[in-house]
Structure formats: C-alpha cells, structure tokens
Motif scaffolding. Structure first.
Motif, short mmCIF file in Angstrom:
data_model
loop_
_atom_site.label_atom_id
_atom_site.label_comp_id
_atom_site.label_asym_id
_atom_site.label_seq_id
_atom_site.Cartn_x
_atom_site.Cartn_y
_atom_site.Cartn_z
N GLU A 127 63.00 -31.37 -29.61
CA GLU A 127 63.21 -30.13 -29.12
C GLU A 127 62.27 -29.17 -29.71
O GLU A 127 61.95 -28.12 -28.63
N ILE A 128 61.98 -29.08 -30.91
CA ILE A 128 61.07 -27.82 -31.37
C ILE A 128 59.85 -27.84 -30.77
O ILE A 128 59.16 -27.04 -30.35
N SER A 130 59.17 -29.20 -27.81
CA SER A 130 59.16 -28.83 -26.35
C SER A 130 59.18 -27.11 -26.32
O SER A 130 58.95 -26.47 -25.30
N LEU A 131 60.02 -26.62 -27.22
CA LEU A 131 60.28 -25.13 -27.37
C LEU A 131 58.66 -24.59 -27.57
O LEU A 131 58.30 -23.38 -26.79
N THR A 134 56.87 -24.60 -24.37
CA THR A 134 57.36 -23.80 -23.32
C THR A 134 56.98 -22.22 -23.38
O THR A 134 56.73 -21.55 -22.63
N VAL A 135 56.36 -21.95 -24.72
CA VAL A 135 56.26 -20.57 -25.03
C VAL A 135 54.79 -20.31 -25.34
O VAL A 135 54.32 -19.27 -25.75
N GLY A 145 52.28 -28.00 -29.62
CA GLY A 145 53.74 -28.36 -29.47
C GLY A 145 53.90 -29.62 -28.96
O GLY A 145 54.92 -30.35 -29.24
N ARG A 205 55.94 -23.49 -17.40
CA ARG A 205 56.77 -23.38 -18.59
C ARG A 205 57.85 -24.30 -18.46
O ARG A 205 58.66 -24.75 -19.39
N GLY A 209 60.72 -26.41 -20.71
CA GLY A 209 61.98 -25.75 -21.02
C GLY A 209 62.98 -26.73 -20.67
O GLY A 209 64.38 -26.65 -21.36
N ASN A 211 63.70 -29.62 -21.25
CA ASN A 211 64.06 -30.49 -22.37
C ASN A 211 65.14 -29.91 -23.31
O ASN A 211 65.90 -30.79 -23.83
N LEU A 212 65.11 -28.67 -23.55
CA LEU A 212 65.89 -27.87 -24.57
C LEU A 212 67.57 -28.29 -24.04
O LEU A 212 68.32 -28.75 -24.88
#
Length: 545
Positions: A127-128, A130-131, A134-135, A145, A205, A209, A211-212
């Motif tokens: 998850e980290i 994926s974040l 995303t950014v 990432g 993005r 995102g 995935n979160l």
C-alpha cells in the motif's frame, strides 16, 4: 469381546493388503508420492473462519491482479506525462526486480514466523508503494513507488500458497488454489478496462490510488482469520533463526540483477555493446552473482536460497516454466497496449476492452486446468497443453498489421490467454503436492522468483529491442523525421508531432517495431517445454487407506 478385537483388526488389515495386491498399478500409484506427512496434525479452519480466510486471499488476489496489469494500460499515459520512453520498461521491471530479490527473504520468513503477521505486513508495504506511485511527480519517483510495491508483492505472492496449505488438506488444495488464482486473474482481466476508464475520467494516478481502499479491505479481512497448527517444524527459536539469516546474500542479489538489467537496457541503444560502461555492468553482475552463489553454498540450509531446494528437479522445472509463461504474457500485454494506443490510436478504455479476451482466456484455461487436475489427479498434461498451444498463438500474433481487423486480433489474444492459462497454476499445484510443508515456502519462493525475474529481464530486453527497432524503422521509412523527438514524446502523442502527411509511414514503423518485439513471446512459450518435460509426475489425490 475385548480379546477378539486384536484378531479382528489383524484380519481386516490382512484383507486390505490382499485387496491392494490385486489392484492395478495405477490405483496404487498415489501411495508412492513423497508428500508432506503433516496433513493429519494440522488443525484446519472450518465454517465462517474458513470462508473468511478464503475471502481474504481472494481480495488480496484481486488487489495484486489489478496492480500487475494496470501498469501496462497506463504506460502510454505515463510516457505522455513524464515525456520519456526509455523508462517504460522500468515501470514494470522496477517492480519485478525488487519483488524477485525479496521473494527468497519472505520465503525464509514464512518458514519461521506467523504467516498471518507477515501477510499483513506485506499488504501494508504494498500500500505504501501504491501511495508513492499515486503522488509521483517524476519518472524516478514513480519507479521508486513501483519498487516499494514490489517488496510487498513479494510477501503477498509467497504467502498466499503457504496460507492455502494451512487452510486446506492436500487433496483439496488444487481446487482452492484455482479459486484464489482465478480471483487474481479476475483482477488482471478487469484491470485494462478499469485502468482505461480511470485514465479517461480521472487520470493515470487513479490506476494506483484504487489499490488503497482495496488494501484496507484486505487488511480487515485478513486480521479476522486465525491461523492454527499443532505442528512446529522449526525446533529453534525464531530470534535465533533471524540471527542466522543470510543478509549478505539478500543484499548482494538485488544490485547484481540491477546491473544485468541496466546493461541489457542500455546496450545497443544508449551505448554500444563494446562501451566500457556496459562491460563494467556485466562484470559487476558476474562478480555479485558469484559472491551470492558462494554464500549460498557456504550456508547451505541457512542460505537465502538453500542449495538443497534448488537442486530438486521439480523446483528447477517449475521455476523455468513459470518464468517463461509469465514473461510471455507480460511482454505480449505490454506491447499490445502500445499497439492499440500508440499505433491504432485507440483510447485507454477501448484498449483495455480489446485486451480483455486474452485475460478472459487465462481465466477459462485456469478453471479448466483446476477442474482437470482435480479429476485426473495430475497437473503435467496441462503444462504440456501450454507448451504445444501457446507458441502457435504467439506466432500468429506476429502477423498483425497496421490495418488489421480487430476480430482477428481479439481471437488470437483469446487463444493465447487460453493456451497459457492451462498451465499457469500447475507449478504451484506441483509444489504443493510434492514438497514437505517445511520446504514449501522456499520452493514457492524459488518458482515465484522465476516468474518475477523473468518479467524483469524480458520486459527490459523487449524495451531495448523496441527502441532500437523503432529508431531503425522510422529512419528507413521517413528519414526526414527526427527520431529523437519522437522518442521523447509520449507514445500517444505521435499524431500531434508528425502531422498527417508523414503519419502513415511513421505508424508503419511503430507497427513493425511492435511486431518484431512480439517474436520474444514466441521463443519464451516454446521454451516452456523444458519445464513441462522435467516436472515430476505425482498424483494430487488423497492417499487411499
């Protein structure tokens, strides 16, 4: 009555022996399988706990399936945003190389620590990553990432088959392995359409995102499942085992593979093969790999990759098969997305829809093989089906042209997915059938490593091939077009740069570059023959008493 019981038992046992002696050999063969002997002392979950366990694995399967495929759909949009083509191979390989490097580490950890705890940690790391994707505001940040997500994916992919071995007895694992793998394939199938729709509506993005929230749901479900077992195959405390960890092997392996991938990507494209930088990269790869191998030999069972495991014929064979099959799928999907969006000019959503037949074919083939393995008791025939059919399907895909009818494309993609789907889960079933439980995590890690490192190497090789062929084709067909300008543009921005007069010839060059790259999956699918031939034959059916 008490005195007759031993005699009655002895008589019954003698009857059973005589009955077995009269049976054909094929009825007795299942008793010779060197399977794990701990099915009887494991407390398998049941009822609501079992269903929660299965649902949790299925949700994680969908999560990882989406992430594996959605990046291929997003490649043209990523190249448009970051304005770089040479990094497109690393958007997938950055994930794969890190996942491969950490696969053995997680395989070792799953044999020492709580599988549930490691699984939760793996999801959090994923998850980290994926974040970060995303950014991301730069291509290197996005690759970072993907690398972090690869660490989590290594733990997830190593853990799912291990958890299945704790949730189900051996004779039920092929069916439920099929269920879990099929949910992962469902994520893969839906990823092109979901990814295309997200790109068209919200931007690239959103592809990562998404995935979160799915990851949060997976964490909640996994947390409610209790892992129970009465056996303890590891007599030493886990803290002592961690001290004996092969940290040198784990740390040295990733830079070794990175050197190899950089040499393969840059050689013949950015630098000549005789350039000192390329030669140094190959030398570093060889030196680091030799150091890794020496360390494994020195530590034996305490190594990152125990030599005892890797010397097993079925482990080597399934690793090879998995690497070839998964790599052929990855390269095909990558460059068919480029074909649809870059060459044909379709939107990401429409491109995702056109890729769906291949992925649906994988699910159908996977389900057929799962049912067939359960019925026949053997996984080997389905590996041979992939070996025979997949090269034919891949070869037919190389006949695509710029003005190709979409019906033909869809049929060929569906045929390829079906052909590879037949054998895709067979390596896992083979290892679950043959390996003892204490060896299963490392065996699965070895096979998972094969798939991941195969993806990393062949995606980078295909990127290098695609770039070199693209430059050569455009220079041949349209000498007046600045090749460097096209390579720095996004894959879907060619029409805006070239203009209508020269567009046709430039697109023909793109189409030829894609076609030449698709010859790689032909060779990879043919190479699955080695894995099919050398995988041992053992029945998955329950032992007869």
């Amino acid at each position: 009555m008490g005195e007759q019981s031993p005699n009655v038992a002895a008589t019954e046992q003698a009857t059973k022996v005589r009955e077995r002696a009269g049976r054909p050999r094929d009825q007795l063969e299942v008793q010779d399988t060197p399977l794990d002997g701990d099915d009887d002392d494991t407390l398998y979950p049941s009822g609501i706990k079992l269903w929660m366990a299965v649902v949790s694995l299925c949700v994680v399967g969908i999560l990882t399936g989406l992430d594996l495929t959605i990046v291929a759909t997003a490649v043209p949009s990523l190249s448009d945003y970051f304005r770089v083509i040479e990094d497109i191979g690393w958007y997938s390989s950055g994930f794969s190389i890190v996942a491969a490097s950490f696969t053995f580490l997680f395989g070792k950890l799953y044999s020492l620590l709580s599988a549930k705890m490691l699984y939760i940690i793996s999801i959090c790391i994923f998850e980290i990553g994926s974040l970060l994707c995303t950014v991301a505001v730069t291509s290197p940040m996005f690759i970072l990432g993907r690398a972090v997500a690869g660490v989590g994916a290594a733990g997830i992919m190593s853990g799912s088959p291990v958890l299945l071995a704790y949730y189900f007895p051996r004779h039920r694992r092929p069916l439920w392995t099929t269920v879990v793998v099929s949910t992962k394939m469902t994520g893969i199938v839906s990823a092109p359409i979901v990814g295309g729709a997200l790109i068209d509506w919200l931007g690239w993005r959103a592809c990562f995102g998404i995935n979160l929230p799915l990851g949060v749901l997976a964490l909640v479900l996994v947390s409610f499942v209790k892992q129970k077992t009465t056996s303890n195959n590891n007599p030493r405390p886990w803290r002592d085992e961690l001290k004996r960890f092969d940290w040198f092997g784990t740390i040295s392996f990733m830079p070794a593979v990175t050197c190899l991938l950089l040499a393969l990507q840059w050689g013949g494209v950015r630098y000549s093969w005789a350039d000192a930088r390329i030669i140094v990269l190959f030398l570093l790869f060889g030196a680091l790999l030799a150091a890794f191998a020496w360390r494994q030999h020195q530590l034996q069972d305490d190594a990152t990759l125990p030599p005892r495991i890797i010397r097993m014929k079925t482990v080597l064979a399934t690793t090879w098969f998995d690497a070839c099959a998964n790599s052929s799928l990855a390269v095909t999907e990558y460059y068919m997305a480029i074909y649809f969006q870059g060459v044909k000019g379709y939107s990401p959503t429409y491109s995702g829809i056109l890729l769906t037949p291949m992925l649906v074919g994988i699910i159908v083939g996977n389900l057929c093989s799962g049912a067939g393995i359960t019925l026949l008791g053997y996984y080997n025939p389905f590996m041979f089906m992939t070996t025979i059919l997949a090269p034919i399907a891949s070869g037919l895909l190389t006949t695509l042209s710029l003005d190709e009818n979409n019906v033909k494309v869809l049929c060929l993609l569906g045929f390829l997915g079906l052909a590879i789907g037949f054998g895709l889960q067979a390596p896992l079933v083979a290892l679950q059938t043959i390996m003892k439980r204490e060896d299963l995590p490392m065996a699965i890690a070895a096979t998972g490593f094969g798939g991941l490192i195969g993806n990393a190497v062949w995606i980078v090789v295909s990127t290098s091939l695609f770039q070199s062929r693209l430059a050569a084709e455009i220079a041949l067909r349209v000498p007046s077009v600045d090749t460097a300008q096209i390579e720095k543009a996004g894959l879907s921005q060619i029409r805006d740069i070239v203009g209508t007069e020269r567009l046709g010839d430039v697109l023909l060059g793109y189409d030829e570059a894609v076609t030449q790259t698709l010859y790689l999956p032909v060779g990879l699918t043919a190479a699955t023959l080695i894995g099919s031939v050398f995988t041992e034959w053992h029945s998955v059916k329950k032992k007869k008493s």
